[in-house]
Write a protein that holds these residues in place. Structure first.
Motif, PDB file in Angstrom:
ATOM      1  N   PRO A 259       2.465 -12.657 -11.254  1.00 24.19           N
ATOM      2  CA  PRO A 259       2.126 -11.230 -11.110  1.00 24.19           C
ATOM      3  C   PRO A 259       3.191 -10.452 -10.351  1.00 24.19           C
ATOM      4  O   PRO A 259       3.910 -10.998  -9.516  1.00 24.19           O
ATOM      5  N   GLU A 260       3.271  -9.177 -10.671  1.00 23.74           N
ATOM      6  CA  GLU A 260       4.224  -8.289 -10.006  1.00 23.74           C
ATOM      7  C   GLU A 260       3.544  -7.301  -9.066  1.00 23.74           C
ATOM      8  O   GLU A 260       4.194  -6.722  -8.206  1.00 23.74           O
ATOM      9  N   ARG A 261       2.259  -7.111  -9.251  1.00 28.98           N
ATOM     10  CA  ARG A 261       1.519  -6.178  -8.412  1.00 28.98           C
ATOM     11  C   ARG A 261       0.157  -6.780  -8.049  1.00 28.98           C
ATOM     12  O   ARG A 261      -0.413  -7.565  -8.800  1.00 28.98           O
ATOM     13  N   CYS A 262      -0.349  -6.383  -6.900  1.00 28.15           N
ATOM     14  CA  CYS A 262      -1.694  -6.762  -6.468  1.00 28.15           C
ATOM     15  C   CYS A 262      -2.474  -5.473  -6.238  1.00 28.15           C
ATOM     16  O   CYS A 262      -2.013  -4.583  -5.509  1.00 28.15           O
ATOM     17  N   VAL A 263      -3.623  -5.362  -6.881  1.00 30.46           N
ATOM     18  CA  VAL A 263      -4.439  -4.155  -6.762  1.00 30.46           C
ATOM     19  C   VAL A 263      -5.659  -4.456  -5.891  1.00 30.46           C
ATOM     20  O   VAL A 263      -6.479  -5.315  -6.226  1.00 30.46           O
ATOM     21  N   LEU A 264      -5.748  -3.751  -4.795  1.00 30.65           N
ATOM     22  CA  LEU A 264      -6.835  -3.933  -3.832  1.00 30.65           C
ATOM     23  C   LEU A 264      -7.823  -2.779  -3.947  1.00 30.65           C
ATOM     24  O   LEU A 264      -7.430  -1.617  -3.891  1.00 30.65           O
ATOM     25  N   GLN A 265      -9.085  -3.108  -4.151  1.00 25.81           N
ATOM     26  CA  GLN A 265     -10.146  -2.107  -4.202  1.00 25.81           C
ATOM     27  C   GLN A 265     -10.948  -2.168  -2.907  1.00 25.81           C
ATOM     28  O   GLN A 265     -11.472  -3.222  -2.552  1.00 25.81           O
ATOM     29  N   VAL A 266     -11.031  -1.044  -2.227  1.00 23.54           N
ATOM     30  CA  VAL A 266     -11.701  -0.977  -0.926  1.00 23.54           C
ATOM     31  C   VAL A 266     -12.780   0.105  -0.965  1.00 23.54           C
ATOM     32  O   VAL A 266     -12.547   1.201  -1.488  1.00 23.54           O
TER      33      VAL A 266
ATOM     34  N   PHE B 210      -0.117  -2.983  -4.354  1.00 25.06           N
ATOM     35  CA  PHE B 210       0.877  -3.614  -3.492  1.00 25.06           C
ATOM     36  C   PHE B 210       2.011  -4.234  -4.299  1.00 25.06           C
ATOM     37  O   PHE B 210       1.792  -4.868  -5.333  1.00 25.06           O
ATOM     38  N   ARG B 211       3.225  -4.069  -3.798  1.00 29.51           N
ATOM     39  CA  ARG B 211       4.376  -4.789  -4.315  1.00 29.51           C
ATOM     40  C   ARG B 211       4.613  -6.046  -3.474  1.00 29.51           C
ATOM     41  O   ARG B 211       5.013  -7.088  -3.984  1.00 29.51           O
ATOM     42  N   ASP B 212       4.352  -5.926  -2.179  1.00 26.75           N
ATOM     43  CA  ASP B 212       4.567  -7.013  -1.220  1.00 26.75           C
ATOM     44  C   ASP B 212       3.269  -7.794  -1.050  1.00 26.75           C
ATOM     45  O   ASP B 212       2.334  -7.343  -0.391  1.00 26.75           O
ATOM     46  N   PHE B 213       3.198  -8.989  -1.659  1.00 26.06           N
ATOM     47  CA  PHE B 213       1.958  -9.764  -1.615  1.00 26.06           C
ATOM     48  C   PHE B 213       1.617 -10.250  -0.211  1.00 26.06           C
ATOM     49  O   PHE B 213       0.451 -10.412   0.123  1.00 26.06           O
ATOM     50  N   ALA B 214       2.629 -10.506   0.616  1.00 27.40           N
ATOM     51  CA  ALA B 214       2.367 -10.960   1.979  1.00 27.40           C
ATOM     52  C   ALA B 214       1.606  -9.899   2.773  1.00 27.40           C
ATOM     53  O   ALA B 214       0.789 -10.220   3.636  1.00 27.40           O
ATOM     54  N   LYS B 215       1.870  -8.645   2.460  1.00 26.73           N
ATOM     55  CA  LYS B 215       1.209  -7.549   3.169  1.00 26.73           C
ATOM     56  C   LYS B 215      -0.268  -7.432   2.802  1.00 26.73           C
ATOM     57  O   LYS B 215      -1.063  -6.905   3.582  1.00 26.73           O
TER      58      LYS B 215
ATOM     59  N   GLU C 130     -15.572  -2.374   3.123  1.00 27.61           N
ATOM     60  CA  GLU C 130     -15.812  -3.559   2.300  1.00 27.61           C
ATOM     61  C   GLU C 130     -14.635  -3.765   1.360  1.00 27.61           C
ATOM     62  O   GLU C 130     -14.163  -2.822   0.736  1.00 27.61           O
ATOM     63  N   ILE C 131     -14.154  -5.008   1.261  1.00 29.33           N
ATOM     64  CA  ILE C 131     -13.136  -5.363   0.281  1.00 29.33           C
ATOM     65  C   ILE C 131     -13.871  -5.724  -1.005  1.00 29.33           C
ATOM     66  O   ILE C 131     -14.565  -6.727  -1.063  1.00 29.33           O
ATOM     67  N   GLU C 132     -13.713  -4.891  -2.031  1.00 28.60           N
ATOM     68  CA  GLU C 132     -14.477  -5.106  -3.254  1.00 28.60           C
ATOM     69  C   GLU C 132     -13.796  -6.056  -4.225  1.00 28.60           C
ATOM     70  O   GLU C 132     -14.447  -6.869  -4.874  1.00 28.60           O
ATOM     71  N   SER C 133     -12.484  -5.963  -4.364  1.00 28.69           N
ATOM     72  CA  SER C 133     -11.810  -6.842  -5.308  1.00 28.69           C
ATOM     73  C   SER C 133     -10.318  -6.926  -5.044  1.00 28.69           C
ATOM     74  O   SER C 133      -9.727  -6.044  -4.412  1.00 28.69           O
ATOM     75  N   VAL C 134      -9.737  -8.021  -5.524  1.00 28.09           N
ATOM     76  CA  VAL C 134      -8.291  -8.232  -5.509  1.00 28.09           C
ATOM     77  C   VAL C 134      -7.906  -8.659  -6.916  1.00 28.09           C
ATOM     78  O   VAL C 134      -8.441  -9.629  -7.438  1.00 28.09           O
ATOM     79  N   ASP C 135      -7.009  -7.909  -7.535  1.00 30.03           N
ATOM     80  CA  ASP C 135      -6.647  -8.176  -8.923  1.00 30.03           C
ATOM     81  C   ASP C 135      -5.129  -8.264  -9.036  1.00 30.03           C
ATOM     82  O   ASP C 135      -4.402  -7.490  -8.418  1.00 30.03           O
ATOM     83  N   TRP C 136      -4.651  -9.232  -9.834  1.00 28.74           N
ATOM     84  CA  TRP C 136      -3.206  -9.442 -10.018  1.00 28.74           C
ATOM     85  C   TRP C 136      -2.783  -8.856 -11.355  1.00 28.74           C
ATOM     86  O   TRP C 136      -3.422  -9.090 -12.375  1.00 28.74           O
ATOM     87  N   ARG C 137      -1.659  -8.111 -11.350  1.00 31.29           N
ATOM     88  CA  ARG C 137      -1.242  -7.408 -12.557  1.00 31.29           C
ATOM     89  C   ARG C 137       0.267  -7.465 -12.768  1.00 31.29           C
ATOM     90  O   ARG C 137       1.026  -7.839 -11.871  1.00 31.29           O
TER      91      ARG C 137
END
Length: 230
Positions: free
Chosen positions: A18-25, A107-112, A127-134
């Motif tokens: 993956p190149e991006r991580c999408v965080l839903q809050v 996110f571009r930086d997965f460590a962050k 609440e952290i609803e989801s983490v998706d890789w794209r």
């Protein structure tokens, strides 16, 4: 000899890191008075906005800088409503007020990602609803061409497998694109409690997330007919 007709579905799948991580809050609050409930969500939303703004520095042109951990984020407006609950006997209870807002952070930086989640879980009402890789749009466009070719080659191979058994040769006479899609092999879209994460006891309370490969899939519906004999 009657013509031979063969219909097959050609499929392909390409995996990429993956190149991006999408965080839903989400930010949620409820209570017996409307004003403090709305204020809770508004203040918390402003706090998260500051956090994500610091993580997404911009160039003079307004684009995300090349070293920005977050390439983009957006948030919804405050939403409020109320309802009157009832007890087990159906008797009305005091009216309850609700308020909510949400963020989508790319996110571009997965460590962050883990570092930020470690901070967010400490904030009340969050609440952290989801983490998706794209993948990026550019990568998906490039993979689209490759995946379609692979799907068609798969269809040709299948058709030839059938034709060989009956000693025929076939050519494609109709091709229908059945579409494409992307998905994480193990999509992390559950709530934080069900994500495959580990919380370290180190300073910062970082959440360790393992990126999941993204699969780009494509399929074609192809029809073949036997070649006319000379």
């Amino acid at each position: 000899m009657s013509p031979l007709k063969i219909s097959v579905l050609g499929e392909s799948s390409i995996s990429r890191y993956p190149e991006r991580c999408v965080l839903q809050v989400a930010i949620r609050s409820e209570g017996l008075e409307q004003e403090p409930v709305s204020k809770d969500v508004t203040l918390t939303s402003n706090e998260l906005h500051r956090i994500f703004t610091d993580l997404s520095p911009k160039t003079p042109e307004g684009l995300a800088s090349t070293d920005a951990p977050v390439t983009k984020f957006s948030n919804t407006l405050l939403r409020t409503w109320s309802k009157v609950p009832t007890d087990e006997h159906g008797k009305p209870l005091p009216r309850v007020y609700h308020a909510t807002s949400s963020f989508e952070v790319i996110f571009r930086d997965f460590a962050k990602v883990g570092e930020v989640i470690g901070k967010l879980v400490k904030i009340p009402k969050v609440e952290i609803e989801s983490v998706d890789w794209r993948l990026t749009d550019q990568t998906k466009k490039e993979l689209g061409s490759e995946a379609r070719k692979l799907a068609m080659r798969d269809a040709v191979q299948k058709a030839n497998d059938f034709a060989d058994v009956v000693d025929r040769q076939v050519v494609a006479v109709e091709i229908t694109d059945e579409g494409h899609g992307t998905r994480s092999r193990t999509k992390q879209t559950a709530r934080l409690s069900t994500l495959r994460t580990s919380v370290s006891d180190a300073e910062g309370n970082t959440i360790d997330l393992t990126p999941e490969d993204v699969e780009f899939t494509s399929s074609v519906d192809a029809k073949f007919e036997s070649v006319s004999e000379a």
